[in-house]
Motif scaffolding. Structure first.
Motif: not given
Length: 215
Positions: A127-136, A119-125, A112-117
């Motif tokens: 674009p800010c990208v958050e990435l999460l991974k998971g497996e089972d 800026g915005g809340f909790a984004c300093g510089a 799952a990914s989230q990009t603040f193109v």
């Protein structure tokens, strides 16, 4: 923005969802005549299944652009058993109703990914990208199939048309659960998905007569 919003600003957003699912079966079947016009068919075999889901979201609130994406896939293997009843209206036409159950073991992975193109809340510089991974690698699941169809038989050829409903459960769950935003929790991801569709099929039987009850 944090804790407030400007009601005069329009909000534009778009989203998408795509699902791919497929199965391959290797079955042994046997048909037994129960009465003059009724036959019972049972089956046992192996099944492999694959599932893939992709989600996307993009929004613009007048100040900032937000983009989100999720994707996960699963590969499963298991056993399949089932039974069906066939009522013969004539020598060449009958109705078949059946149900089968598949017990599956699967492995899955997702991200799952989230990009603040801008800026915005909790984004300093930006674009800010958050990435999460998971497996089972040790998932249990099942597939339930229910079908009703008419079958026309002519020599070794059977032509069928009907409706099929399938429920996939357990191994189709997203391995990367959603996180709440600003202390607001989100509902857990679905662990089942269903498919219902019309089906047209052709079957060629070797060494058989025109009767539908032939092996």
């Amino acid at each position: 923005s944090f804790g407030s919003c400007d009601p005069s600003l329009p909000v534009a957003f778009s989203g998408g969802l795509g699902i791919k699912a497929s199965t391959w079966d290797l079955d042994y079947t046997q048909t037994i005549d129960v009465a003059g016009k009724f036959s019972l068919k049972w089956l046992g075999g192996l099944r492999t299944a694959s599932f893939e889901e992709n989600q996307s979201f993009s929004a613009f609130d007048g100040y900032y652009t937000y983009e989100q994406a999720r994707s996960w896939d699963a590969d499963a293997f298991g056993i399949r058993v089932g039974a069906a009843g066939i009522f013969h209206f004539t020598e060449h036409f009958g109705m078949e109703a059946g149900v089968s159950w598949s017990e599956m073991m699967a492995e899955t992975e997702g991200k799952a990914s989230q990009t603040f193109v801008d800026g915005g809340f909790a984004c300093g510089a930006p674009p800010c990208v958050e990435l999460l991974k998971g497996e089972d690698d040790n998932l249990h699941g099942s597939i339930l199939d229910v079908e009703l169809k008419g079958v026309w038989s002519a020599g070794p050829v059977d032509v069928s048309m009907g409706i099929t409903s399938s429920t996939w459960q357990g191994f189709v769950k997203n391995p990367v659960p959603a996180n709440g935003f600003l202390f607001s929790s989100e509902s857990p991801p679905n662990d089942n998905v269903g498919f219902t569709n019309f089906e047209l099929g052709v079957r060629w039987r070797f060494g058989s007569s025109h009767r539908m009850t032939s092996p």
